[in-house]
Motif scaffolding. Structure first.
Motif, mmCIF file in Angstrom:
data_model
loop_
_atom_site.group_PDB
_atom_site.id
_atom_site.type_symbol
_atom_site.label_atom_id
_atom_site.label_comp_id
_atom_site.label_asym_id
_atom_site.label_seq_id
_atom_site.Cartn_x
_atom_site.Cartn_y
_atom_site.Cartn_z
ATOM 1 N N LEU A 1 -76.777 -24.469 -58.173
ATOM 2 C CA LEU A 1 -77.678 -25.446 -57.573
ATOM 3 C C LEU A 1 -78.542 -24.809 -56.486
ATOM 4 O O LEU A 1 -79.737 -25.105 -56.370
ATOM 5 N N GLY A 2 -77.959 -23.930 -55.686
ATOM 6 C CA GLY A 2 -78.728 -23.271 -54.637
ATOM 7 C C GLY A 2 -79.858 -22.433 -55.192
ATOM 8 O O GLY A 2 -80.988 -22.476 -54.682
ATOM 9 N N ALA A 3 -79.582 -21.689 -56.252
ATOM 10 C CA ALA A 3 -80.621 -20.849 -56.852
ATOM 11 C C ALA A 3 -81.699 -21.681 -57.538
ATOM 12 O O ALA A 3 -82.902 -21.408 -57.398
ATOM 13 N N SER A 4 -81.290 -22.717 -58.281
ATOM 14 C CA SER A 4 -82.270 -23.526 -59.006
ATOM 15 C C SER A 4 -83.117 -24.365 -58.051
ATOM 16 O O SER A 4 -84.293 -24.646 -58.325
ATOM 17 N N PHE A 5 -82.533 -24.746 -56.918
ATOM 18 C CA PHE A 5 -83.305 -25.458 -55.901
ATOM 19 C C PHE A 5 -84.474 -24.614 -55.417
ATOM 20 O O PHE A 5 -85.615 -25.096 -55.303
ATOM 21 N N VAL A 6 -84.253 -23.359 -55.130
ATOM 22 C CA VAL A 6 -85.311 -22.490 -54.619
ATOM 23 C C VAL A 6 -86.382 -22.264 -55.684
ATOM 24 O O VAL A 6 -87.575 -22.180 -55.372
ATOM 25 N N VAL A 7 -85.992 -22.203 -56.944
ATOM 26 C CA VAL A 7 -86.989 -22.099 -58.024
ATOM 27 C C VAL A 7 -87.915 -23.304 -57.998
ATOM 28 O O VAL A 7 -89.144 -23.188 -58.085
ATOM 29 N N SER A 8 -87.334 -24.505 -57.866
ATOM 30 C CA SER A 8 -88.142 -25.715 -57.806
ATOM 31 C C SER A 8 -88.987 -25.754 -56.539
ATOM 32 O O SER A 8 -90.171 -26.115 -56.564
ATOM 33 N N LEU A 9 -88.401 -25.367 -55.417
ATOM 34 C CA LEU A 9 -89.093 -25.413 -54.134
ATOM 35 C C LEU A 9 -90.332 -24.529 -54.118
ATOM 36 O O LEU A 9 -91.370 -24.904 -53.554
ATOM 37 N N THR A 10 -90.243 -23.355 -54.717
ATOM 38 C CA THR A 10 -91.332 -22.377 -54.631
ATOM 39 C C THR A 10 -92.277 -22.402 -55.823
ATOM 40 O O THR A 10 -93.288 -21.696 -55.821
ATOM 41 N N MET A 11 -91.973 -23.199 -56.819
ATOM 42 C CA MET A 11 -92.851 -23.306 -57.971
ATOM 43 C C MET A 11 -94.242 -23.766 -57.525
ATOM 44 O O MET A 11 -94.387 -24.743 -56.801
ATOM 45 N N GLY A 12 -95.267 -23.026 -57.964
ATOM 46 C CA GLY A 12 -96.628 -23.408 -57.619
ATOM 47 C C GLY A 12 -96.879 -23.478 -56.132
ATOM 48 O O GLY A 12 -97.688 -24.287 -55.668
ATOM 49 N N ALA A 13 -96.180 -22.631 -55.346
ATOM 50 C CA ALA A 13 -96.298 -22.620 -53.888
ATOM 51 C C ALA A 13 -95.921 -23.965 -53.277
ATOM 52 O O ALA A 13 -96.353 -24.311 -52.179
ATOM 53 N N GLY A 14 -95.093 -24.730 -53.996
ATOM 54 C CA GLY A 14 -94.657 -26.014 -53.474
ATOM 55 C C GLY A 14 -95.738 -27.074 -53.441
ATOM 56 O O GLY A 14 -95.563 -28.124 -52.822
ATOM 57 N N GLN A 15 -96.841 -26.817 -54.136
ATOM 58 C CA GLN A 15 -97.983 -27.729 -54.074
ATOM 59 C C GLN A 15 -97.903 -28.786 -55.173
ATOM 60 O O GLN A 15 -98.833 -29.001 -55.940
ATOM 61 N N PHE A 16 -96.753 -29.429 -55.247
ATOM 62 C CA PHE A 16 -96.524 -30.526 -56.176
ATOM 63 C C PHE A 16 -96.198 -31.782 -55.382
ATOM 64 O O PHE A 16 -95.523 -31.715 -54.345
ATOM 65 N N CYS A 17 -96.634 -32.917 -55.903
ATOM 66 C CA CYS A 17 -96.312 -34.195 -55.249
ATOM 67 C C CYS A 17 -94.815 -34.447 -55.231
ATOM 68 O O CYS A 17 -94.326 -35.213 -54.400
ATOM 69 N N THR A 18 -94.082 -33.830 -56.158
ATOM 70 C CA THR A 18 -92.653 -34.107 -56.313
ATOM 71 C C THR A 18 -91.782 -32.944 -55.826
ATOM 72 O O THR A 18 -90.632 -32.820 -56.225
ATOM 73 N N ASN A 19 -92.323 -32.095 -54.969
ATOM 74 C CA ASN A 19 -91.554 -30.962 -54.467
ATOM 75 C C ASN A 19 -90.322 -31.445 -53.699
ATOM 76 O O ASN A 19 -90.402 -32.415 -52.929
ATOM 77 N N PRO A 20 -89.163 -30.796 -53.872
ATOM 78 C CA PRO A 20 -87.937 -31.247 -53.190
ATOM 79 C C PRO A 20 -87.955 -30.857 -51.711
ATOM 80 O O PRO A 20 -87.517 -29.773 -51.327
ATOM 81 N N GLY A 21 -88.419 -31.752 -50.856
ATOM 82 C CA GLY A 21 -88.569 -31.459 -49.438
ATOM 83 C C GLY A 21 -87.383 -31.843 -48.587
ATOM 84 O O GLY A 21 -87.375 -31.573 -47.374
ATOM 85 N N LEU A 22 -86.368 -32.455 -49.188
ATOM 86 C CA LEU A 22 -85.196 -32.898 -48.426
ATOM 87 C C LEU A 22 -83.959 -32.791 -49.313
ATOM 88 O O LEU A 22 -83.941 -33.317 -50.431
ATOM 89 N N ILE A 23 -82.930 -32.101 -48.805
ATOM 90 C CA ILE A 23 -81.651 -31.953 -49.505
ATOM 91 C C ILE A 23 -80.564 -32.578 -48.644
ATOM 92 O O ILE A 23 -80.442 -32.266 -47.451
ATOM 93 N N LEU A 24 -79.765 -33.458 -49.231
ATOM 94 C CA LEU A 24 -78.679 -34.113 -48.499
ATOM 95 C C LEU A 24 -77.360 -33.905 -49.233
ATOM 96 O O LEU A 24 -77.296 -34.047 -50.461
ATOM 97 N N GLY A 25 -76.323 -33.572 -48.476
ATOM 98 C CA GLY A 25 -74.998 -33.409 -49.053
ATOM 99 C C GLY A 25 -73.933 -33.543 -47.991
ATOM 100 O O GLY A 25 -74.228 -33.589 -46.784
ATOM 101 N N VAL A 26 -72.684 -33.626 -48.421
ATOM 102 C CA VAL A 26 -71.549 -33.772 -47.503
ATOM 103 C C VAL A 26 -71.125 -32.393 -47.015
ATOM 104 O O VAL A 26 -70.899 -31.479 -47.817
ATOM 105 N N ALA A 27 -71.074 -32.238 -45.699
ATOM 106 C CA ALA A 27 -70.721 -30.948 -45.100
ATOM 107 C C ALA A 27 -69.333 -30.502 -45.551
ATOM 108 O O ALA A 27 -68.435 -31.311 -45.782
#
Length: 516
Positions: A288-314
């Motif tokens: 999940l950590g690796a695939s998140f960064v792929v999504s985050l940096t795709m197209g320089a993050g210039q997507f309306c649906t870029n994942p700008g917030l990640i929430l999880g239980v510590a």
């Protein structure tokens, strides 16, 4: 057929109009000026384009659905005929990779053909018939028939991040034309050459299908007043916009202040929260950590649906995810951003977030060239996040904030305080279903599209897609700008009572209704 020769002219109906006041497009990669000076629209040009659209409206909206479908297919064919010069120009102006733009061209043609298919089915006009009941007691009922029809000429604003699929011939234009509305496009000043090529493709299709010239016009220039003047024109009956919250709100105020207010369908701002539920983290934290960064940096993050917030239980599993994301960020790509202005705004947003109390910088990606997006990742705790509205603002680019929460109940509490969003994503396993069930009622109130075990970047163009959401994701949560439902923004219902068959719209005459 279309031509790939650029002139820099405004396309006012069938006429090429040039002006002494001009501007140039710039290469996204280095800011250098591209060839061709593009004319800046004057108030008279805008009035003329709107007057042509108004004159074309009644003729165009009364074309048969099959004729309108043929026209949309013809636009797609003309775009295809532009060939590689279209991709080359879009690449120069936007910095987007050739492969991405080739796919975007396919999406653009696909959505035009999707609306053509929708028109041929006939159901999108939603004909409804309640036949007369003359013998009903105590009162008879008249013959009542309802159908949806075009609202009028539409102003469309080209988006910076999709020079093909959300620009001159993009989704807003396609859905408005499908509805029977002439369109006046305000070309985005970052890609005027791409817009002219696409505009000429539409104009060639208009000629081929012998439609009125006012069905489409293209105006341009860097001055914000051009868009304001367009929205204020009394011929314009609706507005389609994709861009910043500031721009969307400004257009909404202008449209609301007109003597006859009109709707602005603005897609504006979203941070697209992603929820990492416990069992999913335990099983797949590193992936999940690796695939998140792929999504985050795709197209320089210039997507309306870029994942700008990640929430999880510590906890240890959440820490594994963070470590994997940090490692992936070190070698993440640094693509060119669309414009120098967008890059400056991105860096300013990152600096502002970094300066907030309680924020911890997890890392930055490779720097790349001056025009590139250096990805940024931050972390905070739930209490700090809840108290700081700045942390909930969109940063347009490859920047995301990870929030560690003490428990699932806190995830829900934080979600209740979020603004409206385009998407929310649940990463979950079977053991997480109860936690997900508790989050769903909140997410259903907050977002337009809920995903499971995927990343939100990537919007499928199909009938079921919703690309919209509660404010400020969009200005009207009842609508979508992607998918066949997008046509509904530019239609309104009209009822006919006891109108003779010969005067009814064709779709309401006996025997002309599409099959259920």
């Amino acid at each position: 057929m279309t031509t790939t020769s650029l002139t820099g002219a405004l396309l006012i109906g069938a006429r090429d109009v040039t002006r002494d006041t001009t501007f140039v497009a710039r290469r996204a990669v280095d800011g250098s000026a591209l060839d061709i000076a593009f004319s800046c629209a004057t108030p008279d040009d805008i009035r003329n384009a709107c007057a042509l659209a108004d004159a074309a409206f009644d003729t165009y909206r009364h074309t048969s659905l099959s004729a309108r479908a043929t026209f949309l297919d013809a636009v797609a064919t003309e775009i295809e005929a532009l060939g590689e010069p279209l991709i080359e120009r879009a690449h120069a102006e936007s910095g987007l990779p050739v492969a991405r733009l080739t796919g975007e061209r396919g999406r653009t043609m696909g959505q035009l053909r999707m609306f053509a298919s929708l028109l041929r089915e006939g159901r999108c006009m939603d004909p409804r018939i309640d036949p007369a009941l003359p013998d009903r007691k105590p009162m008879s009922r008249p013959d009542l028939r309802q159908i949806r029809m075009a609202v009028g000429p539409v102003a469309v604003f080209g988006a910076s991040n999709f020079p093909l699929a959300f620009s001159a011939a993009g989704g807003d234009t396609a859905s408005a034309l499908a509805a029977g509305c002439p369109v006046v496009v305000r070309a985005h000043p970052a890609h005027p050459g791409t817009s002219e090529l696409m505009g000429r493709a539409i104009r060639a299709a208009i000629t081929r299908c012998t439609l009125p010239e006012g069905v489409f016009s293209l105006i341009g220039g860097p001055d914000y007043a051009i868009g304001a003047t367009l929205v204020q024109d009394p011929a314009i009956m609706a507005v389609g916009y994709t861009g910043s919250r500031q721009g969307g709100l400004a257009l909404g105020k202008i449209a609301a202040a007109r003597p006859v207010p009109v709707p602005v369908y603005a897609e504006m701002s979203s941070i697209n929260p992603v929820y990492l539920l416990p069992a999913a983290l335990k099983a797949d934290a590193e992936t999940l950590g690796a695939s998140f960064v792929v999504s985050l940096t795709m197209g320089a993050g210039q997507f309306c649906t870029n994942p700008g917030l990640i929430l999880g239980v510590a906890g240890p599993d959440f820490d594994r995810f963070v470590a994997a994301a940090k490692a992936a960020l070190e070698t993440a790509p640094a693509p060119t951003m669309l414009t120098s202005g967008i890059r400056s705004a991105y860096e300013a947003g990152v600096e502002r977030l970094a300066a907030r109390p309680g924020i911890r910088a997890l890392g930055r990606g490779p720097r790349g060239e001056d025009s590139a997006c250096q990805a940024a990742l931050f972390e905070t705790d739930a209490t700090t996040f809840a108290a700081d509205p700045v942390m909930k603002e969109e940063i347009f680019g490859s920047c995301s904030l990870i929030v560690a929460c003490p428990d699932i109940a806190t995830l829900r509490t934080l979600t209740e305080a979020l603004e409206g969003q385009l998407t929310a994503t649940l990463h979950m396993k079977e053991a997480d279903l109860e936690d997900a069930r508790g989050l769903l009622p909140v997410l259903e109130r907050k977002v337009g599209r809920i995903l499971a075990n995927a990343w939100p970047t990537g919007v499928e163009v199909c009938s079921a897609m919703v690309h919209g959401g509660p404010f400020p994701a969009t200005s009207d949560p009842r609508t979508t700008s992607v998918g066949t439902g997008a046509i509904e923004r530019f239609l309104r219902p009209v009822c006919y009572q006891d109108i003779p068959q010969a005067l009814l719209p064709v779709g309401l005459r006996d025997g002309n209704q599409p099959p259920a």
